[in-house]
Design a protein around this motif. Structure first.
Motif, PDB file in Angstrom:
ATOM      1  N   PHE A 261       0.831  -1.202   0.000  1.00  0.00           N
ATOM      2  CA  PHE A 261       0.000   0.000   0.000  1.00  0.00           C
ATOM      3  C   PHE A 261       0.869   1.256   0.000  1.00  0.00           C
ATOM      4  O   PHE A 261       0.618   2.211  -0.732  1.00  0.00           O
ATOM      5  N   ARG A 262       1.919   1.263   0.836  1.00  0.00           N
ATOM      6  CA  ARG A 262       2.806   2.423   0.884  1.00  0.00           C
ATOM      7  C   ARG A 262       3.507   2.621  -0.455  1.00  0.00           C
ATOM      8  O   ARG A 262       3.669   3.743  -0.937  1.00  0.00           O
ATOM      9  N   LEU A 263       3.911   1.527  -1.084  1.00  0.00           N
ATOM     10  CA  LEU A 263       4.582   1.614  -2.381  1.00  0.00           C
ATOM     11  C   LEU A 263       3.636   2.171  -3.441  1.00  0.00           C
ATOM     12  O   LEU A 263       4.024   3.039  -4.242  1.00  0.00           O
ATOM     13  N   ALA A 264       2.380   1.689  -3.427  1.00  0.00           N
ATOM     14  CA  ALA A 264       1.407   2.183  -4.402  1.00  0.00           C
ATOM     15  C   ALA A 264       1.139   3.671  -4.201  1.00  0.00           C
ATOM     16  O   ALA A 264       1.013   4.430  -5.176  1.00  0.00           O
ATOM     17  N   ARG A 265       1.074   4.103  -2.943  1.00  0.00           N
ATOM     18  CA  ARG A 265       0.827   5.518  -2.667  1.00  0.00           C
ATOM     19  C   ARG A 265       1.994   6.378  -3.143  1.00  0.00           C
ATOM     20  O   ARG A 265       1.791   7.452  -3.724  1.00  0.00           O
ATOM     21  N   ARG A 266       3.211   5.909  -2.952  1.00  0.00           N
ATOM     22  CA  ARG A 266       4.377   6.671  -3.411  1.00  0.00           C
ATOM     23  C   ARG A 266       4.438   6.730  -4.931  1.00  0.00           C
ATOM     24  O   ARG A 266       4.790   7.748  -5.519  1.00  0.00           O
ATOM     25  N   LEU A 267       4.089   5.617  -5.582  1.00  0.00           N
ATOM     26  CA  LEU A 267       4.077   5.607  -7.041  1.00  0.00           C
ATOM     27  C   LEU A 267       3.025   6.571  -7.589  1.00  0.00           C
ATOM     28  O   LEU A 267       3.255   7.259  -8.591  1.00  0.00           O
ATOM     29  N   ALA A 268       1.850   6.608  -6.942  1.00  0.00           N
ATOM     30  CA  ALA A 268       0.799   7.529  -7.380  1.00  0.00           C
ATOM     31  C   ALA A 268       1.251   8.977  -7.247  1.00  0.00           C
ATOM     32  O   ALA A 268       1.002   9.806  -8.126  1.00  0.00           O
ATOM     33  N   LEU A 269       1.930   9.284  -6.151  1.00  0.00           N
ATOM     34  CA  LEU A 269       2.438  10.642  -5.953  1.00  0.00           C
ATOM     35  C   LEU A 269       3.497  10.980  -7.002  1.00  0.00           C
ATOM     36  O   LEU A 269       3.505  12.080  -7.571  1.00  0.00           O
ATOM     37  N   ALA A 270       4.372  10.025  -7.290  1.00  0.00           N
ATOM     38  CA  ALA A 270       5.412  10.268  -8.295  1.00  0.00           C
ATOM     39  C   ALA A 270       4.800  10.488  -9.670  1.00  0.00           C
ATOM     40  O   ALA A 270       5.225  11.370 -10.425  1.00  0.00           O
ATOM     41  N   LEU A 271       3.761   9.706  -9.999  1.00  0.00           N
ATOM     42  CA  LEU A 271       3.099   9.872 -11.290  1.00  0.00           C
ATOM     43  C   LEU A 271       2.423  11.233 -11.388  1.00  0.00           C
ATOM     44  O   LEU A 271       2.487  11.900 -12.427  1.00  0.00           O
ATOM     45  N   ALA A 272       1.777  11.649 -10.292  1.00  0.00           N
ATOM     46  CA  ALA A 272       1.131  12.962 -10.292  1.00  0.00           C
ATOM     47  C   ALA A 272       2.154  14.070 -10.511  1.00  0.00           C
ATOM     48  O   ALA A 272       1.909  15.027 -11.251  1.00  0.00           O
ATOM     49  N   LEU A 273       3.300  13.942  -9.882  1.00  0.00           N
ATOM     50  CA  LEU A 273       4.345  14.951 -10.063  1.00  0.00           C
ATOM     51  C   LEU A 273       4.880  14.947 -11.495  1.00  0.00           C
ATOM     52  O   LEU A 273       5.141  15.998 -12.075  1.00  0.00           O
ATOM     53  N   LEU A 274       5.017  13.745 -12.066  1.00  0.00           N
ATOM     54  CA  LEU A 274       5.501  13.659 -13.445  1.00  0.00           C
ATOM     55  C   LEU A 274       4.545  14.341 -14.411  1.00  0.00           C
ATOM     56  O   LEU A 274       4.961  14.913 -15.424  1.00  0.00           O
ATOM     57  N   LEU A 275       3.243  14.280 -14.103  1.00  0.00           N
ATOM     58  CA  LEU A 275       2.261  14.915 -14.969  1.00  0.00           C
ATOM     59  C   LEU A 275       2.121  16.404 -14.691  1.00  0.00           C
ATOM     60  O   LEU A 275       1.971  17.205 -15.618  1.00  0.00           O
ATOM     61  N   LEU A 276       2.167  16.775 -13.435  1.00  0.00           N
ATOM     62  CA  LEU A 276       1.902  18.162 -13.055  1.00  0.00           C
ATOM     63  C   LEU A 276       3.104  19.074 -13.267  1.00  0.00           C
ATOM     64  O   LEU A 276       2.931  20.238 -13.658  1.00  0.00           O
ATOM     65  N   LEU A 277       4.296  18.580 -13.017  1.00  0.00           N
ATOM     66  CA  LEU A 277       5.464  19.448 -13.133  1.00  0.00           C
ATOM     67  C   LEU A 277       5.681  19.944 -14.563  1.00  0.00           C
ATOM     68  O   LEU A 277       5.920  21.144 -14.768  1.00  0.00           O
ATOM     69  N   PRO A 278       5.593  19.077 -15.590  1.00  0.00           N
ATOM     70  CA  PRO A 278       5.708  19.615 -16.955  1.00  0.00           C
ATOM     71  C   PRO A 278       4.604  20.601 -17.288  1.00  0.00           C
ATOM     72  O   PRO A 278       4.843  21.606 -17.967  1.00  0.00           O
ATOM     73  N   LEU A 279       3.385  20.324 -16.800  1.00  0.00           N
ATOM     74  CA  LEU A 279       2.278  21.249 -17.055  1.00  0.00           C
ATOM     75  C   LEU A 279       2.549  22.591 -16.393  1.00  0.00           C
ATOM     76  O   LEU A 279       2.351  23.648 -17.006  1.00  0.00           O
TER      77      LEU A 279
END
Length: 414
Positions: free
Chosen positions: A79-97
């Motif tokens: 669960f902790r790993l999935a939560r960290r991956l979700a946060l990393a994905l959100a950052l990958l999408l939001l930072l370029p935007l």
């Protein structure tokens, strides 16, 4: 973007107290016991096996709630790993935007050159009412007063749409001859072009199919007919037109041969250019709608026509500053690949809507005009074959016209 709619402590059980027997003699003192040997340490008790299905635990028998089972450690770790991956994905999408928005805002800064104004090659899209009998001589006179002193030289009058097979009935433009004559009388030097278009079958099953030779031939025949009716040129808006479409380029070649032979104008409404290289491919793979053209393809289209008007609206921008920066970027990208002998026009949003892809409070005439002037100043300030195209007459407000005049038309003194 669409949003997703977007327990009591168990009490001690009291024991019974034994009463002493009556007349019992006092007990003699016991001899001291020998010290006991230390007991062996007890082995830890094994955990109780879980109750079999259908059995009830001791707590359950007493009517007490069972304690919640703790999730296994491996499950918590996942669960902790999935939560960290979700946060990393959100950052990958939001930072370029976020970075893109900052870049567009920066692109909106600076001062445009004072000479970055109309070259008297602007255009205006007009609705179908001008050729179906609803407009009269008085309307043409009012239009002439509206355009006096501006840079408008071309009128794109809606004369379609084309049928899906490329044909166009003459009943679609019954008053074409009257309009052309009236405009030539009231606005000498202004050209009247037939605005033709249709939905392409690129993303839906129904629509005009450019891959069919018979359809392309019918479009050329329809163009010949509107020129026979008196129009000074033909303006095409075919959407959605995907970047790299070779059939479209072939159609433009055939159309240009026809218009050139008649001394008429061939113009097109063009999609926006990739803000980032290859973005149309990524967006198309994710949504099925590529939206943009590559800069290379834009140049290929521009080399085949006399005039190309960028539909620089419906940009998904949420602020005037980022929209203006986006228009400045589009202007620069288009200037880089448009031949100097081809009229390049940047579209201005003379309409007010709030829907997916377009926010009326962001896509304004003042921000678009400033963006156009900045892009022109930075890229090719002396370009003569350049202007803006106003979309569309029936939705325009007085504020739109005033912003166009003050921001783009205003002549310098002296």
């Amino acid at each position: 973007m669409e949003s997703t709619r977007r327990t009591e402590e168990p009490g001690a059980i009291p024991g019974e107290r034994a009463e002493p027997e009556a007349d019992a003699p006092p007990a003699e003192p016991a001899e001291p016991a020998e010290p006991a040997e230390p007991a062996e340490p007890a082995e830890p008790a094994e955990p109780a096996e879980p109750a079999e299905f259908g059995e009830r635990s001791e707590r359950s028998e007493r009517g007490e709630p069972e304690p919640a089972a703790s999730p296994p450690r491996s499950r918590r770790r996942r669960f902790r790993l999935a939560r960290r991956l979700a946060l990393a994905l959100a950052l990958l999408l939001l930072l370029p935007l976020l970075g893109t928005q900052i870049a567009l805002r920066v692109n909106y800064t600076g001062d445009p050159a004072d000479g970055a104004r109309t070259r008297d090659r602007d255009a205006l899209w007009l609705g179908h009412a001008w050729i179906d009998g609803r407009k009269k001589d008085a309307d043409v006179s009012a239009l002439a007063r509206r355009l006096a002193g501006t840079g408008v030289r071309d009128l794109y009058v809606h004369a379609g749409p084309l049928e899906h097979d490329g044909t166009l009935p003459a009943s679609a433009y019954p008053r074409a001859g009257w309009l052309v004559a009236a405009v030539h009388r009231e606005l000498p030097g202004v050209r009247v072009q037939a605005w033709l278009g249709d939905v392409l079958a690129t993303e839906e099953p129904d629509g005009l199919r450019l891959e069919r030779a018979a359809t392309r031939a019918a479009v050329v025949t329809s163009t010949r007919a509107v020129l026979d009716a008196g129009f000074d040129g033909a303006h095409f808006d075919l959407e959605p037109l995907h970047s790299g479409d070779r059939d479209y380029l072939g159609l433009l070649d055939a159309l240009h041969r026809e218009t050139a032979a008649r001394g008429a104008v061939l113009s097109v409404a063009a999609h926006q250019i990739d803000p980032l290289p290859g973005l149309h491919s990524v967006f198309g793979a994710l949504t099925g709608h590529p939206k943009w053209w590559s800069q290379e393809y834009f140049g290929q289209v521009a080399r085949r026509v006399d005039q190309i008007a960028v539909m620089s609206y419906d940009t998904m921008q949420q602020w005037e500053s980022t929209y203006g920066g986006y228009v400045a970027q589009q202007t620069a990208l288009a200037l880089e690949v448009t031949p100097r002998g081809t009229d390049l026009l940047m579209g201005l949003p003379f309409y007010h809507e709030n829907r997916f892809g377009h926010r009326g409070a962001a896509e304004t005439v003042p921000s678009a005009v400033r963006g156009v002037r900045l892009g022109l100043t930075r890229t090719d300030a002396d370009r003569a074959h350049f202007g803006v195209a106003l979309y569309v007459d029936f939705a325009a407000t007085e504020a739109d016209w005033a912003a166009y005049r003050s921001g783009w038309v205003r002549r310098t003194k002296g």
